[in-house]
Design a protein around this motif. Structure first.
Motif: not given
Ligand SMILES: [Mo]
Ligand SMILES: Nc1nc2c(c(=O)[nH]1)N[C@H]1C(S)=C(S)[C@@H](COP(=O)(O)OP(=O)(O)OC[C@H]3O[C@@H](n4cnc5c(=O)[nH]c(N)nc54)[C@H](O)[C@@H]3O)O[C@H]1N2
Ligand SMILES: Nc1nc2c(c(=O)[nH]1)N[C@H]1C(S)=C(S)[C@@H](COP(=O)(O)OP(=O)(O)OC[C@H]3O[C@@H](n4cnc5c(=O)[nH]c(N)nc54)[C@H](O)[C@@H]3O)O[C@H]1N2
Length: 758
Positions: A182-184, A404-406, A650-652
């Motif tokens: 869902m991301c990269h 990257r995310g997590h 968006m993210r806060s």
């Molecule tokens: Mo992510």
């Protein structure tokens, strides 16, 4: 830069005292203990623990406090003294909790006991680990192998992740989708196609040498705040920063370093972006094409004058393919089309392009603003085109930097959590463990969600995460999730996915990485991989939140023993007793990446597993870096129409994905609520709306399904016309599961077609 301040109520600069206040608020909110503060001093340091929040690298020469506002929040949130014990369920049914907010669910505190869903009472009740494992084994053993999915969100360390992938393959499928779907995933697929690397190419030292950074759709102030330190350093030595983002993000405007006493006392701000281009959502392909046009024109000028070339001709000839076709597209595209599709003026693109041309070494940084589009892959390949023109890949101070995310999302893919068989050394698995690994590709997240909706997926195991809340078509997903035979969620805190239990449902509570993980051979450490492909050991020191918790690795092993036929090569108990044995297995499976793994895991800054593109070795089909000729000028799969907007989710800075710490988005001047939609003043007026009015967003995807999100308050914000913004995950009811990147199937969360209903 004054005109870049989007909202007088918004706090500026990023960092500063607001950052400390924000940490202090969460600290107060978690019923703190003094030990929590000691813990923060161990964050991201050798022999300390690696942050449970994002995957930003840990520098060799660390600061006294190597954490950011959001890392601190993540730590404090894991160490909360609040507990969600089995008694909690005496007072609440599952149905009732579905009306709770994400924030309130997680705020109940750390889960303490393994839980089983009791359908009669509509509650979760305490169970034992043995009962849970046995019941799960009983359901999974007879199921069709392809009807079971093993999801993971990028939290768990490399050791547990390697075993989890082994469990799925020994069970009999490659259904190993991950949060990066869902991301990269766009990066894993598209970057790999053109430079032969599924991950970024730069290392820490490159940050220190770059002359310019080009940011596309990545928000460091909120999502990777420790990035602001090297950016501040870069600005001090004269490097330039150019940003492409429809939203003006404070961290890319100016920064006061909360770790610098002088900056804090004097309030000294560092201005970050030299040029802030408010591209419209989905407009990056045109914008980057414009930048490339500036480069090509400058090169034409140099040729005419007989001065040094602007294109890196030697690099292009030796290392790339497709240059001529790409450059003809650059020449053929008219500025008027570029302006229309990007929403930027030629003049501004020229200013940004000049910065690119003048910089010897450039790093291209990107995040969800490029990856989460219908043409997210093309977005990334356009950025690569730009970098290749001047040889900005595989050279000091230059390269491609997907953020990257997590914390271990990249690493999980490295050690085998992947649905694509071609990524896995199956022969090695066969040799090591003596079974025939499954040969069919498994499901991505989109496949899994569609499989659920079609009733083909019968059981879902989740190693972390909150998938029901994170995916598109969330309402349908909730029903489909609950219709399964089995859901098993390995979790630290309560979340919305737990509230749609299948016929049999279990919540298995695990240790946080901050906590002591005592096994037969003593306290175990784990490892994670950061965005720059460095691997670092992490040691938990805090007492576990409950004596009933197990480590993620022990839970994977427990599941495996209950589900799989016995195999003398699969020594789950020995591995649980000593994680270094698992690291040995990882090294034997991936000898090049993990050489001397156990010996090197505590090297300051982590050990580098290397990257071919960084060395200008191109593992692409063509064995060259590939220029891509764009087949369209925007990243959308729909046309503009009257009343249709491009919704950015968006993210806060007060959330980590679906974990909502609080209701303060101070950089955007939004306090006390998340139920808002940001629009430009022009759009508000043109739509006949007024600020403060409540509206509904309605999907305009065109498949006839009604998807709506009512109760959002209209707020004026400095945005390009036609682009509006509202929060993730609340907006996930609006996106369609079929709205995703064409190549990688990453859901397109950044330009969702919607209408507004007053
Ligand atoms: Mo992510
Ligand atoms: N505090 C905190 N940190 C996090 C997370 C979190 O939720 N909270 N999540 C983690 C995870 S899993 C991830 S993947 C990362 C995500 O981190 P980022 O990659 O930064 O993701 P987003 O904040 O979703 O979006 C990034 C930016 O893209 C911009 N954008 C939207 N559409 C477009 C477009 O069409 N073009 C351009 N150029 N820009 C666009 C948005 O305005 C936003 O500023 O952060 C990680 N870190
Ligand atoms: N509209 C829209 N949708 C999006 C996005 C977007 O920008 N817009 N972003 C997408 C992105 S980038 C991502 S990565 C996904 C995120 O999707 P997920 O990764 O599935 O969701 P998270 O919110 O990170 O998961 C939070 C849960 O993980 C559990 N958890 C926390 N720490 C641990 C741990 O150490 N171990 C274990 N086992 N569990 C733990 C807790 O129970 C917590 O409730 O969402 C995606 N969805």
């Amino acid at each position: 830069m004054a005109d870049q301040i989007p909202n007088p109520k918004a706090e500026r600069p990023a960092g500063g005292w607001g950052s400390l206040k924000s940490i202090a608020r969460i600290y107060g909110d978690t019923s703190p203990t003094p030990a929590m503060l000691e813990e923060l001093a161990r964050q991201n340091k050798p022999k300390g623990f690696m942050c449970v929040s994002c995957a930003w690298p840990k520098p060799k020469n660390y600061h006294p406090f190597e954490f950011c506002e959001n890392g601190a929040k993540a730590t404090l949130s894991d160490l909360t003294s609040a507990r969600c014990t089995p008694d909690f369920w005496n007072d609440h049914t599952v149905a009732e909790l579905r009306d709770w907010k994400d924030h309130d669910l997680e705020h109940t505190g750390r889960l303490t006991h393994p839980l089983r869903y009791d359908a009669g009472a509509d509650r979760y009740v305490e169970t034992t680990w043995d009962e849970a494992f046995t019941a799960i084994g009983k359901v999974l053993k007879p199921l069709l192998r392809e009807s079971v999915v093993f999801y993971s969100s990028g939290h768990a360390g490399l050791e547990a992740s390697y075993l989890y992938a082994l469990l799925a393959r020994a069970y009999g499928n490659n259904n190993l989708p991950q949060s990066s779907n869902m991301c990269h995933e766009t990066t894993s697929v598209a970057l790999n196609q053109v430079i032969g690397s599924p991950v970024g190419t730069i290392v820490w030292e490159d940050l220190e040498k770059a002359d310019a950074f080009f940011f596309f759709g990545q928000n460091p102030g909120t999502n990777s705040p420790r990035f602001l330190h090297p950016l501040q350093e870069a600005k001090k030595r004269g490097a330039k920063i150019v940003t492409f983002n429809p939203v003006i993000e404070q961290g890319l405007v100016s920064f006061v370093n909360p770790q610098s006493p002088v900056d804090m006392l004097t309030g000294r701000e560092t201005a970050i972006s030299d040029e802030y281009c408010q591209v419209q959502a989905g407009g990056d392909i045109a914008a980057i094409l414009g930048l490339c046009k500036v480069v090509v024109e400058a090169d034409d000028g140099a040729v005419a004058e007989g001065s040094a070339r602007v294109l890196d001709i030697a690099f292009i000839e030796e290392h790339t393919t497709g240059f001529d076709t790409f450059v003809s597209a650059v020449r053929e595209t008219a500025w008027a089309d570029i302006e229309r599709e990007s929403g930027l003026t030629e003049a501004q693109i020229r200013r940004a392009g000049d910065i690119y041309v003048q910089a010897e070494r450039v790093i291209g940084v990107y995040g969800m603003g490029l990856t989460q589009h219908s043409q997210g892959s093309l977005n990334i390949q356009m950025l690569v085109n730009l970098l290749l023109l001047r040889g900005n890949i595989g050279r000091e101070g230059a390269g491609c930097c997907p953020v990257r995310g997590h914390s271990n999302v990249q690493g999980q893919r490295t050690v085998g959590i992947a649905e694509k068989t071609k990524l896995i050394p199956m022969d090695k698995l066969k040799a090591l463990f003596d079974f025939d690994p499954p040969t069919e590709d498994g499901m991505t997240i989109v496949d899994a969600v569609k499989g659920l909706m079609a009733g083909k997926v019968k059981a879902f195991i989740s190693l972390g995460g909150n998938l029901v809340r994170a995916v598109p078509d969330q309402k349908e997903m909730e029903a489909a999730w609950a219709a399964q035979d089995l859901t098993v969620m390995v979790s630290t805190k309560l979340n919305r996915s737990h509230l749609f239990p299948a016929k049999q449902a279990f919540i298995l509570p695990c240790l946080s990485r901050l906590e002591r993980d005592d096994q037969e051979t003593g306290n175990q450490s784990v490892t994670t991989e950061d965005s720059f492909s460095h691997i670092s050991g992490s040691i938990g020191k805090r007492p576990p939140a409950s004596k009933h918790l197990k480590s993620e690795l022990a839970i994977v092993a427990g599941l495996a023993k209950a589900v799989l036929e016995p195999n003398p090569r699969l020594t789950w108990d020995a591995w649980t007793g000593d994680y270094s044995l698992v690291r040995d297995l990882i090294e034997r499976t991936y000898p090049k990446d993990f050489k001397d793994y156990n010996a090197r895991m505590f090297e300051p800054g982590g050990f580098y597993r290397g990257n071919n593109a960084h060395e200008r070795i191109w593992n692409t089909e063509q064995k060259k870096a590939v220029f891509t000729r764009p087949h369209r000028l925007n990243a959308l799969s729909f046309e503009d129409a009257d009343g249709r907007y491009r919704l950015v989710t968006m993210r806060s800075n007060d959330q980590f994905n679906t974990t909502i710490y609080g209701y303060s988005d101070r950089f955007r001047g939004i306090e006390g609520t998340r139920d808002i939609v940001l629009m430009s003043e022009g759009d508000i007026a043109a739509a006949g709306l007024r600020e403060g009015q409540k509206v509904a967003l309605v999907s305009d995807f065109g498949d006839g399904k009604r998807r709506s999100l009512p109760g959002l308050e209209v707020r004026a914000h400095k945005l390009p016309r036609g682009t509006i913004a509202a929060y993730y995950p609340e907006c996930n009811v609006l996106n369609a599961i079929d709205h995703h990147d064409a190549l990688s199937k990453t859901p397109a969360s950044k330009a969702i077609p919607v209408r507004i209903e007053a």
